[in-house]
Design an enzyme around this catalytic site. Structure first.
Site, short mmCIF file in Angstrom:
data_model
loop_
_atom_site.label_atom_id
_atom_site.label_comp_id
_atom_site.label_asym_id
_atom_site.label_seq_id
_atom_site.Cartn_x
_atom_site.Cartn_y
_atom_site.Cartn_z
CE1 TYR A 56 12.50 18.35 23.67
CE2 TYR A 56 14.34 17.27 24.98
CZ TYR A 56 13.22 17.10 24.37
OH TYR A 56 12.16 15.77 24.33
NE ARG A 59 15.48 17.42 30.08
CZ ARG A 59 15.40 16.02 29.52
NH1 ARG A 59 14.56 15.97 28.27
NH2 ARG A 59 16.10 15.20 29.70
CG ASN A 92 20.08 9.31 31.48
OD1 ASN A 92 19.04 9.07 31.59
ND2 ASN A 92 21.15 9.18 32.64
CG ASP A 94 22.75 13.56 31.97
OD1 ASP A 94 21.57 13.04 32.57
OD2 ASP A 94 23.80 13.04 31.89
CG HIS A 109 16.80 7.63 24.24
ND1 HIS A 109 16.00 7.21 25.61
CD2 HIS A 109 16.15 6.59 23.70
CE1 HIS A 109 15.44 6.16 25.63
NE2 HIS A 109 15.55 5.55 24.04
CB CYS A 136 22.70 25.14 10.18
SG CYS A 136 23.58 23.55 9.95
N GLY A 176 19.11 2.60 37.10
CA GLY A 176 18.32 3.97 37.23
C GLY A 176 17.45 4.26 36.31
CB THR A 177 16.52 2.81 33.40
OG1 THR A 177 15.40 2.91 32.19
CG2 THR A 177 16.99 1.26 33.24
CB ALA A 220 22.45 5.46 41.24
N1 APR Z 1 19.09 6.29 42.24
C1 APR Z 1 18.63 4.98 41.46
N2 APR Z 1 17.51 4.93 40.86
C2 APR Z 1 16.67 6.17 41.00
C3 APR Z 1 16.92 7.11 41.68
C4 APR Z 1 18.25 7.07 42.41
N3 APR Z 1 18.59 8.36 43.23
N4 APR Z 1 15.99 8.16 41.50
C5 APR Z 1 15.04 7.75 40.70
N5 APR Z 1 15.56 6.29 40.55
C6 APR Z 1 14.69 5.46 39.60
C7 APR Z 1 13.43 5.51 39.74
O1 APR Z 1 12.76 4.51 40.67
C8 APR Z 1 12.98 5.03 38.16
O2 APR Z 1 12.79 3.51 38.22
O3 APR Z 1 15.24 5.62 38.18
C9 APR Z 1 13.95 5.53 37.23
C10 APR Z 1 13.90 6.48 36.35
O4 APR Z 1 12.67 6.06 35.66
P1 APR Z 1 12.13 7.07 34.41
O5 APR Z 1 11.91 8.43 35.11
O6 APR Z 1 11.25 6.41 33.78
O7 APR Z 1 13.35 7.42 33.64
P2 APR Z 1 14.08 6.49 32.40
O8 APR Z 1 13.87 4.98 32.69
O9 APR Z 1 15.58 6.92 32.14
O10 APR Z 1 13.10 6.58 31.13
C11 APR Z 1 13.47 6.15 29.78
O11 APR Z 1 11.86 7.56 28.73
O12 APR Z 1 10.62 9.57 28.44
C12 APR Z 1 11.68 8.73 28.09
O13 APR Z 1 13.45 9.21 26.48
C13 APR Z 1 13.16 9.37 27.99
O14 APR Z 1 15.22 8.44 28.26
C14 APR Z 1 13.87 8.15 28.76
C15 APR Z 1 13.26 6.90 28.94
#
Ligand code: APR
Length: 234
Positions: A56, A59, A92, A94, A109, A136, A176-177, A220
């Site tokens: 972490y 990151r 996210n 960030d 998260h 702390c 984007g998930t 995105a």
């Molecule tokens: N634009 C849009 N979508 C995108 C892009 C982009 N440039 N690049 C990647 N993606 C998509 C991928 O196709 C994927 O479906 O973003 C998604 C990212 O998925 P993950 O990597 O699984 O991330 P996320 O869904 O945020 O993960 C959820 O999992 O590990 C835990 O806590 C962590 O918050 C996270 C959670």
């Protein structure tokens, strides 16, 4: 044309990909290089604190060399302009939504720039390195700060507020998930049950795409400004 008043937006790692931050799953994903069990669980922190704190710290350090992209900026513009209710629920950790100017948002998260003291439970803004075992600021204990990140098996933040917003939503947009992790992956169903229109904006279709009224595939940085333009011109 249904009236849209209340919007809930869920974002994931994909919205920050074009800013240069790694996603978790898929090519070069963080979970390709690390096993979740080694990094993102309370047991991992107890077993190998240096490995987890360093992961972490790296990151957190990376935040200094990335900027919000057009997708973050478009959501911040929508947040500022939208007269009805609006909530950005980001998975996210960030700070790119904030740096783009988003106000009505929540980190389900946790956040890289927040520290959680395991002695006094206090949360404090933190931008340094936890490997240095900082003090702390609330209780003065040394070496008790952990990342304020929701590990697997821990309770996500602000669930009551999020679920209340979903029951009032007229529009739910997932950006984007991968829809791989609950409870966030189930939000589309709560929104549908509340009668909301549901849209997915993602690079590729996901396992959850079938739940959405509409899925648009692409980066995105392109899709989100387009969609925000449509909503603001309604
Ligand atoms: N634009 C849009 N979508 C995108 C892009 C982009 N440039 N690049 C990647 N993606 C998509 C991928 O196709 C994927 O479906 O973003 C998604 C990212 O998925 P993950 O990597 O699984 O991330 P996320 O869904 O945020 O993960 C959820 O999992 O590990 C835990 O806590 C962590 O918050 C996270 C959670």
């Amino acid at each position: 044309m249904t009236t849209i008043r209340n919007i809930v937006i869920l974002t994931g790692a994909g919205i920050s990909a074009e800013s240069g931050l790694a996603t978790f799953r898929g090519p070069d994903g963080l979970w390709e290089a690390y096993r979740v069990e080694e990094i993102c669980t309370p047991q991992a922190l107890a077993r190998d604190p240096d490995l987890v704190l360093d992961f972490y710290d790296q990151r957190r350090r990376a935040l200094g060399s990335v900027e919000p992209n057009p997708a973050h900026r478009a959501l911040a513009e929508l947040d500022a302009a939208w007269p009805g209710e609006l909530l950005i629920v980001t998975q996210n950790v960030d700070d790119l939504h904030e740096r783009a100017g988003a106000k009505r948002m929540v980190h389900i998260h946790g956040e890289l720039l927040s520290a959680w003291c395991t002695a006094c439970e206090g949360r404090s803004r933190f931008a340094g390195a936890m490997l240095d075992r900082p003090v702390c600021p609330d209780c003065g204990c040394v070496g008790t700060l952990r990342p304020d990140i929701v590990f697997f098996g821990e309770m996500p933040y602000e669930m009551e507020m999020i679920e209340a917003a979903l029951t009032r939503a007229d529009l739910f947009v997932s950006i984007g998930t991968s829809g791989a992790v609950y409870p966030a992956a189930g939000f589309v169903r709560l929104a549908k049950a509340a009668g909301a229109r549901t849209i997915e904006l993602n690079l590729d279709r996901t396992t959850g795409s079938g739940w959405f009224d509409e899925t648009r595939t692409g980066p995105a940085g392109l899709l989100v400004p387009q969609w925000v333009g449509e909503v603001l011109r309604r």
